[in-house]
Design an enzyme around this catalytic site. Sequence first.
Site, PDB file in Angstrom:
ATOM      1  N   LYS A  57       0.825  -1.226   0.000  1.00 44.35           N
ATOM      2  CA  LYS A  57       0.000   0.000   0.000  1.00 44.35           C
ATOM      3  C   LYS A  57       0.858   1.275   0.000  1.00 44.35           C
ATOM      4  O   LYS A  57       2.068   1.231   0.266  1.00 44.35           O
ATOM      5  CB  LYS A  57      -0.914  -0.034   1.231  1.00 44.35           C
ATOM      6  CG  LYS A  57      -1.916  -1.192   1.202  1.00 44.35           C
ATOM      7  CD  LYS A  57      -2.927  -1.070   2.339  1.00 44.35           C
ATOM      8  CE  LYS A  57      -3.929  -2.202   2.315  1.00 44.35           C
ATOM      9  NZ  LYS A  57      -4.988  -2.062   3.345  1.00 44.35           N
ATOM     10  N   TYR A  97     -12.478  -2.309  -3.618  1.00 45.48           N
ATOM     11  CA  TYR A  97     -12.947  -2.407  -2.224  1.00 45.48           C
ATOM     12  C   TYR A  97     -14.473  -2.268  -2.113  1.00 45.48           C
ATOM     13  O   TYR A  97     -14.977  -1.947  -1.037  1.00 45.48           O
ATOM     14  CB  TYR A  97     -12.264  -1.335  -1.373  1.00 45.48           C
ATOM     15  CG  TYR A  97     -10.858  -1.714  -0.931  1.00 45.48           C
ATOM     16  CD1 TYR A  97     -10.637  -2.819  -0.107  1.00 45.48           C
ATOM     17  CD2 TYR A  97      -9.755  -0.966  -1.317  1.00 45.48           C
ATOM     18  CE1 TYR A  97      -9.362  -3.170   0.308  1.00 45.48           C
ATOM     19  CE2 TYR A  97      -8.466  -1.311  -0.896  1.00 45.48           C
ATOM     20  CZ  TYR A  97      -8.281  -2.415  -0.086  1.00 45.48           C
ATOM     21  OH  TYR A  97      -7.024  -2.758   0.338  1.00 45.48           O
ATOM     22  N   ASN A 160      -2.028   0.204   6.710  1.00 44.18           N
ATOM     23  CA  ASN A 160      -1.501  -1.049   7.277  1.00 44.18           C
ATOM     24  C   ASN A 160      -0.588  -1.819   6.303  1.00 44.18           C
ATOM     25  O   ASN A 160      -0.470  -3.035   6.359  1.00 44.18           O
ATOM     26  CB  ASN A 160      -2.639  -1.923   7.832  1.00 44.18           C
ATOM     27  CG  ASN A 160      -3.601  -2.382   6.761  1.00 44.18           C
ATOM     28  OD1 ASN A 160      -3.500  -1.991   5.609  1.00 44.18           O
ATOM     29  ND2 ASN A 160      -4.545  -3.230   7.143  1.00 44.18           N
ATOM     30  N   HIS A 163      -2.215  -5.482   1.640  1.00 45.61           N
ATOM     31  CA  HIS A 163      -3.508  -6.162   1.517  1.00 45.61           C
ATOM     32  C   HIS A 163      -3.232  -7.569   1.026  1.00 45.61           C
ATOM     33  O   HIS A 163      -2.327  -7.776   0.210  1.00 45.61           O
ATOM     34  CB  HIS A 163      -4.425  -5.446   0.509  1.00 45.61           C
ATOM     35  CG  HIS A 163      -5.585  -6.294   0.072  1.00 45.61           C
ATOM     36  ND1 HIS A 163      -6.749  -6.371   0.812  1.00 45.61           N
ATOM     37  CD2 HIS A 163      -5.756  -7.151  -0.985  1.00 45.61           C
ATOM     38  CE1 HIS A 163      -7.589  -7.222   0.215  1.00 45.61           C
ATOM     39  NE2 HIS A 163      -6.996  -7.708  -0.881  1.00 45.61           N
ATOM     40  N   GLU A 174      -9.530 -11.335  -7.414  1.00 47.83           N
ATOM     41  CA  GLU A 174      -8.651 -10.169  -7.230  1.00 47.83           C
ATOM     42  C   GLU A 174      -7.449 -10.223  -8.180  1.00 47.83           C
ATOM     43  O   GLU A 174      -7.008  -9.199  -8.698  1.00 47.83           O
ATOM     44  CB  GLU A 174      -8.195 -10.084  -5.766  1.00 47.83           C
ATOM     45  CG  GLU A 174      -9.343  -9.728  -4.822  1.00 47.83           C
ATOM     46  CD  GLU A 174      -8.916  -9.604  -3.367  1.00 47.83           C
ATOM     47  OE1 GLU A 174      -7.725  -9.807  -3.054  1.00 47.83           O
ATOM     48  OE2 GLU A 174      -9.796  -9.304  -2.538  1.00 47.83           O
TER      49      GLU A 174
HETATM   50  P1  CMP Z   1      -7.345  -4.639   3.792  1.00 48.19           P
HETATM   51  O1  CMP Z   1      -6.841  -5.985   4.124  1.00 48.19           O
HETATM   52  O2  CMP Z   1      -6.767  -3.950   2.611  1.00 48.19           O
HETATM   53  O3  CMP Z   1      -8.955  -4.693   3.611  1.00 48.19           O
HETATM   54  C1  CMP Z   1      -9.790  -3.580   3.838  1.00 48.19           C
HETATM   55  C2  CMP Z   1      -9.080  -2.435   4.465  1.00 48.19           C
HETATM   56  O4  CMP Z   1      -9.852  -1.447   5.099  1.00 48.19           O
HETATM   57  C3  CMP Z   1      -8.199  -2.952   5.586  1.00 48.19           C
HETATM   58  O5  CMP Z   1      -7.117  -3.692   5.063  1.00 48.19           O
HETATM   59  C4  CMP Z   1      -7.824  -1.678   6.321  1.00 48.19           C
HETATM   60  O6  CMP Z   1      -6.647  -1.084   5.829  1.00 48.19           O
HETATM   61  C5  CMP Z   1      -8.979  -0.730   5.978  1.00 48.19           C
HETATM   62  N1  CMP Z   1      -9.674  -0.273   7.189  1.00 48.19           N
HETATM   63  C6  CMP Z   1      -9.737   1.004   7.588  1.00 48.19           C
HETATM   64  N2  CMP Z   1     -10.460   1.089   8.710  1.00 48.19           N
HETATM   65  C7  CMP Z   1     -10.857  -0.143   9.052  1.00 48.19           C
HETATM   66  C8  CMP Z   1     -11.624  -0.677  10.107  1.00 48.19           C
HETATM   67  N3  CMP Z   1     -12.117   0.073  11.076  1.00 48.19           N
HETATM   68  N4  CMP Z   1     -11.814  -2.014  10.124  1.00 48.19           N
HETATM   69  C9  CMP Z   1     -11.323  -2.812   9.126  1.00 48.19           C
HETATM   70  N5  CMP Z   1     -10.587  -2.345   8.098  1.00 48.19           N
HETATM   71  C10 CMP Z   1     -10.359  -1.027   8.051  1.00 48.19           C
END
Ligand code: CMP
Length: 186
Positions: A57, A97, A160, A163, A174
């Site tokens: 990311k 998403y 984070n 993904h 995906e």
């Molecule tokens: P990812 O695995 O990319 O899938 C969805 C993304 O939403 C997740 O990682 C997080 O980076 C993002 N996200 C932001 N806020 C939240 C939240 N409160 N709970 C879960 N995912 C979140």
Amino acid sequence: MKNTCIKAQEFFNKKLFAMLDKKLHLSTLRAPKFLPFLKQIIFLKKMTIEMTLSIIKPDATDRNLTGKINAKFEEAGLKIVAQKRMQLSDAMAGEFYSVHKARPFYNDLVKFMTSGPVVVQVLKGENAVLKNREIMGATNPANADAGTIRKEFALSIEANSVHGSDSLENAQNEIAYFFAGYEIIA
Ligand code: CMP
């Protein structure tokens, strides 16, 4: 482990052919002496080779962490069989998403994923979907285990760092979203 399994499979095959020669009934295989070999063969079959989608990311590309993150995948035995650096548009990130469309964090997530370059990649290996999720760690870095990518590099639940697909079915969809078949060199 794999050698033991292959030996077990060879042993099992020999017994099977011997039984067929002697016209013995297959139910004989349920005999307790064959049970350990049957179990090992079932275990071997469970270790399936899979492909999964990974995205490095914008928070990670911004801090030049692509190489360190890739090293984590490779050290754990996953092969990077396709990879490209991209700038996602609002439409691409929004569609990717879309499963989270109703969630309160959706708009911010799309904004974050378009805030800088990402590296999309296909990882291949034994049980790749689950293995990648173990390597990444929990979504929220505060809950991630030591040694995982998110524990070491993530800044927040949104930023984070990575993904990874959460099921084999989603992985297939995906991967197809970002890559044509000819781009994956397995
Ligand atoms: P990812 O695995 O990319 O899938 C969805 C993304 O939403 C997740 O990682 C997080 O980076 C993002 N996200 C932001 N806020 C939240 C939240 N409160 N709970 C879960 N995912 C979140």
